[in-house]
Each structure stands twice: as structure tokens, then as C-alpha cells.
Design a protein around this motif. Sequence first.
Motif, PDB file in Angstrom:
ATOM      1  N   GLN A 121       0.821  -1.208   0.000  1.00 14.00           N
ATOM      2  CA  GLN A 121       0.000   0.000   0.000  1.00 14.00           C
ATOM      3  C   GLN A 121       0.861   1.266   0.000  1.00 14.00           C
ATOM      4  O   GLN A 121       0.395   2.328  -0.396  1.00 14.00           O
ATOM      5  N   ASP A 122       2.111   1.151   0.432  1.00 13.44           N
ATOM      6  CA  ASP A 122       3.017   2.307   0.442  1.00 13.44           C
ATOM      7  C   ASP A 122       3.335   2.797  -0.966  1.00 13.44           C
ATOM      8  O   ASP A 122       3.751   3.934  -1.147  1.00 13.44           O
ATOM      9  N   PHE A 123       3.164   1.943  -1.983  1.00  8.56           N
ATOM     10  CA  PHE A 123       3.477   2.326  -3.360  1.00  8.56           C
ATOM     11  C   PHE A 123       2.358   3.119  -4.025  1.00  8.56           C
ATOM     12  O   PHE A 123       2.585   3.767  -5.048  1.00  8.56           O
ATOM     13  N   ILE A 124       1.162   3.047  -3.480  1.00 12.09           N
ATOM     14  CA  ILE A 124       0.027   3.751  -4.098  1.00 12.09           C
ATOM     15  C   ILE A 124       0.291   5.256  -4.055  1.00 12.09           C
ATOM     16  O   ILE A 124       0.663   5.814  -3.038  1.00 12.09           O
ATOM     17  N   GLY A 125       0.112   5.892  -5.190  1.00 16.45           N
ATOM     18  CA  GLY A 125       0.355   7.322  -5.320  1.00 16.45           C
ATOM     19  C   GLY A 125       1.738   7.667  -5.839  1.00 16.45           C
ATOM     20  O   GLY A 125       2.040   8.829  -6.066  1.00 16.45           O
ATOM     21  N   LEU A 126       2.582   6.660  -6.045  1.00 19.00           N
ATOM     22  CA  LEU A 126       3.929   6.906  -6.556  1.00 19.00           C
ATOM     23  C   LEU A 126       3.962   6.688  -8.065  1.00 19.00           C
ATOM     24  O   LEU A 126       3.162   5.945  -8.625  1.00 19.00           O
ATOM     25  N   THR A 127       4.921   7.330  -8.701  1.00 15.63           N
ATOM     26  CA  THR A 127       5.096   7.116 -10.136  1.00 15.63           C
ATOM     27  C   THR A 127       6.019   5.925 -10.354  1.00 15.63           C
ATOM     28  O   THR A 127       6.809   5.563  -9.479  1.00 15.63           O
ATOM     29  N   CYS A 128       5.897   5.338 -11.528  1.00 16.16           N
ATOM     30  CA  CYS A 128       6.712   4.171 -11.873  1.00 16.16           C
ATOM     31  C   CYS A 128       7.148   4.282 -13.326  1.00 16.16           C
ATOM     32  O   CYS A 128       6.601   5.070 -14.091  1.00 16.16           O
ATOM     33  N   VAL A 129       8.136   3.474 -13.694  1.00 13.22           N
ATOM     34  CA  VAL A 129       8.619   3.413 -15.070  1.00 13.22           C
ATOM     35  C   VAL A 129       8.287   2.020 -15.598  1.00 13.22           C
ATOM     36  O   VAL A 129       8.647   1.014 -14.992  1.00 13.22           O
ATOM     37  N   ILE A 130       7.598   1.973 -16.720  1.00 15.44           N
ATOM     38  CA  ILE A 130       7.178   0.700 -17.312  1.00 15.44           C
ATOM     39  C   ILE A 130       8.419  -0.039 -17.815  1.00 15.44           C
ATOM     40  O   ILE A 130       9.255   0.530 -18.512  1.00 15.44           O
ATOM     41  N   ALA A 176      -4.025   2.171  -7.431  1.00 14.32           N
ATOM     42  CA  ALA A 176      -4.779   1.209  -6.620  1.00 14.32           C
ATOM     43  C   ALA A 176      -4.036  -0.117  -6.612  1.00 14.32           C
ATOM     44  O   ALA A 176      -3.224  -0.395  -7.501  1.00 14.32           O
ATOM     45  N   TYR A 177      -4.348  -0.938  -5.613  1.00 15.67           N
ATOM     46  CA  TYR A 177      -3.751  -2.268  -5.528  1.00 15.67           C
ATOM     47  C   TYR A 177      -4.858  -3.302  -5.482  1.00 15.67           C
ATOM     48  O   TYR A 177      -5.810  -3.175  -4.712  1.00 15.67           O
ATOM     49  N   ASP A 178      -4.750  -4.314  -6.312  1.00 11.46           N
ATOM     50  CA  ASP A 178      -5.727  -5.398  -6.363  1.00 11.46           C
ATOM     51  C   ASP A 178      -5.192  -6.559  -5.522  1.00 11.46           C
ATOM     52  O   ASP A 178      -4.225  -7.220  -5.917  1.00 11.46           O
ATOM     53  N   GLU A 179      -5.800  -6.798  -4.371  1.00 10.44           N
ATOM     54  CA  GLU A 179      -5.346  -7.843  -3.451  1.00 10.44           C
ATOM     55  C   GLU A 179      -5.454  -9.232  -4.063  1.00 10.44           C
ATOM     56  O   GLU A 179      -4.555 -10.049  -3.931  1.00 10.44           O
TER      57      GLU A 179
END
Length: 189
Positions: A121-130, A176-179
Motif C-alpha cells: 500500500q506504500d506504493f500507491i500514489g507513486l510514479t513508476c517506469v514501465i 490502486a492495488y488489487d489484493e
Amino acid sequence: MDDFLVATTAFPTLLLTAALTVVLGFWLLVLTGLIGHDDLDTDIAMPLIGLRGVPVSVSASLVIAIGWFISLTCTALFPGIGPLRGLLVLAAALIGAYDLTRLIIRPLAKLFPDEPGPSRQDFIGLTCVIRTGRVDAGFGQAEVTARDGSTAVVQVRQSADDSYALTHGSTGLLYAYDESGEFFWVAPA
């Protein structure tokens, strides 16, 4: 064996024997899984008395067990201690137990971290590189940098409704994270 029983039931050791019986009962309940080791932890100000870093149940158990042993040793070495000397032995046993417990829990404190470990859940709201050639509703990976500077490769999915396709090297936002699927939903950033 009779000397041991006499020493454990003589004043002042009797008080600590009763407390030790409660401690042993508590840890037996913990071992059977009926209660958790932190069920008795309350808002007691352990840092104010120098016993911080471990759960209250651990530090209290150590104080009682060490105090019992010191009191038992004094009672066995000096039989027939009167009430006044018994109070002095009790005070010395508790002070000695407190000091020894403080020494013991310093290295134990490392086993009980204050903060919970990292969560997805700590990753939600962060940007990422594909990091894959494409991202769609069934496939994709991205590299995300956590707030502490560490990086992780995570599974990502993009909604079919997004008109902008995410490809290798593009930047996305984890929203969002899908559990159940164990992946993050990602949108173009």
C-alpha cells in the motif's frame, strides 16, 4: 527438594513465586495460541522507567523471573530471614532484577521494531517506469522507487478504458492495488 519448596514458599520469595506462576501461565497461553504475546501490552510508560524497546509482557516477565531467582537465592543462602530483612531482600531482588532486565533488553530491542514493515500500500500514489513492452488488463511490469529510496519491480495492469497505451520507458502512476490479483492499477502520468 524439600529445601527448594521451603525456599520458594518462604517470605519474600513467596510473593515472587505467585507472580512467576502468573507469568508462566501467561506464556503457556501464548504458546497454545489462546492469546497473543502483546495482548497485555497497554499504554504503560515503559520508556519512562528505562524498559523501552520490547513489549511490556517481555520486560515484566524478565523482571519477575530474575527477581524471583535473586530472592530464592538469598532465601536459600540465608534461611530464617525475618520480616524486616525479608523486605530488604525483596527490595534488593526487585532492584537487581530491574537493572539486569535493562541490560538484557537492550539487544532484544532490535528484534521488536517500532515501525511496521513496508507494505504494498506504500506504493500507491507513486510514479513508476514501465519495464515491459506493453501494459494491458492482463500483463505488465513496472519499476517503482519507494520513499526510502529502494526500488521494486511490481506487476501492473492498465484499464482497457485508457486511450493512452503505456509502453517500455513510459511513466505511470500507481493508483490502486488489487489484493486478489496481486497487482497495481496504473494510469499514464
